[in-house]
Design an enzyme around this catalytic site. Structure first.
Site, PDB file in Angstrom:
ATOM      1  N   SER A 176       0.878  -1.182   0.000  1.00 51.01           N
ATOM      2  CA  SER A 176       0.000   0.000   0.000  1.00 51.01           C
ATOM      3  C   SER A 176       0.906   1.220   0.000  1.00 51.01           C
ATOM      4  CB  SER A 176      -0.863   0.025   1.267  1.00 51.01           C
ATOM      5  OG  SER A 176      -1.409   1.324   1.470  1.00 51.01           O
ATOM      6  N   TYR A 210      -1.552  -0.604  10.557  1.00 45.00           N
ATOM      7  CA  TYR A 210      -1.759  -0.955   9.138  1.00 45.00           C
ATOM      8  C   TYR A 210      -0.547  -0.500   8.319  1.00 45.00           C
ATOM      9  CZ  TYR A 210      -3.743  -1.170   4.450  1.00 45.00           C
ATOM     10  OH  TYR A 210      -3.947  -1.451   3.120  1.00 45.00           O
TER      11      TYR A 210
END
Ligand code: NAP
Length: 264
Positions: free
Chosen positions: A141, A154
């Site tokens: 990501s 995350y």
């Protein structure tokens, strides 16, 4: 067995980015093994892709955060000689701030995004190296390099995916095994509902369609890219960032403290 392309095992193939990888890779001629928890959704994806492409599509329902189920997928990766590609895509995110986040939810995220991805990678690498062929696509990501944007755990899990990929790229040189890491920006999938912020709450100009994301990532793979950032229009930004990191790497370990740390 499809001798030309072989079989791609895709995790998180029941929805979103993973389901689109299933469609696109089958159209390229891969047979597929689709992994996720929801067996009905997996069958739905498999039926649609089978009807569109005629390829051999198998579903392998598994909770990758459950060690016993993860081990079954690891065994398949180690023992199935038809597998030529692993797409490590299953993952969950969070938009919670540290003060609001539930620590057990954070642990579950680490289990899936870090532990499962690592174990699946380690299960397949020796097999790929022995055959002198194989591709691993790791879905990270943009938060891997911009951890201030969403939840910090995350971001940390995706920084792990980037770092592991960077190391593997180096270790796999000369083996015939290809490593690609994909850094999507905000992409329109169910991810956002699960993460705690519906995608409709994001400004439209930062959200990419999932089919555009996957098509761009596959173009990056075809181009032989290591790091693919579909949203990043100015490609030189990554090159400058990575060159700065690599230049610094040679100076990060010395036998004396820097002068600023020496007592006056
Ligand atoms: P998604 O539609 O929610 O897909 C997530 C997939 O992971 C689903 O197929 C889900 O299937 C599977 N999954 C979740 N928990 C699992 C578990 N314990 N075991 C096995 N499979 C599990 O979201 P997505 O956007 O396509 O996400 C795919 C990847 O892209 C993730 O790694 C995510 O971090 C990354 N990413 C997404 C965005 C974004 O904005 N959407 C941005 C950057 C990176 P089941 O529920 O059936 O298990």
């Amino acid at each position: 067995m499809n001798e030309a392309k072989g079989t791609a095992l895709i995790t998180g193939a029941s929805s979103g980015i993973g389901a689109l990888y299933a469609d696109r890779l089958a159209r390229q001629g891969y047979d597929l093994i689709l992994v996720a928890r929801n067996a009905d959704k997996l069958e739905h994806v498999a039926d649609a892709v089978r009807a569109a492409t005629g390829r051999k599509i198998e579903t392998l329902p598994a909770d990758l955060a459950a060690p016993s189920e993860l081990r079954l997928v690891e065994a398949r990766l180690t023992n199935d000689r038809s597998i030529t590609m692993l797409v490590n895509n299953a993952g969950i995110g969070s938009t919670a701030r540290a003060l609001d986040a539930d620590v057990d939810t954070m642990s579950a995220m680490v289990s899936l995004n870090v532990e499962a991805l690592m174990r699946l990678t380690y299960a397949v690498v020796p097999a790929f190296v022995a055959r002198g062929r194989g591709t691993i696509v790791n879905i990270a990501s943009i938060v891997a390099v911009a951890p201030e944007v969403l939840n910090g755990v995350y971001g940390g899990t995706k920084a792990f995916v980037l770092a592991l990929s960077q190391n593997l790229r180096r270790e796999m040189e000369g083996t015939g095994v290809k490593i690609q890491v994909v850094l999507p920006g905000a992409t329109a999938t169910d991810f956002w509902d699960i993460a705690g912020t519906p995608v409709e709450h994001l400004p439209g100009d930062i959200v990419m369609r999932a089919d555009h994301l996957v098509d761009a990532a596959l173009t990056g793979l075809e181009r032989g890219e290591f790091a693919t950032i579909p949203s990043l229009h100015n490609e030189s930004r990554w090159d400058v960032f990575d060159a700065a990191r690599q230049a610094m790497a040679g100076e990060l370990s010395t036998n004396t403290p820097a002068t600023r740390y020496l007592a006056a």
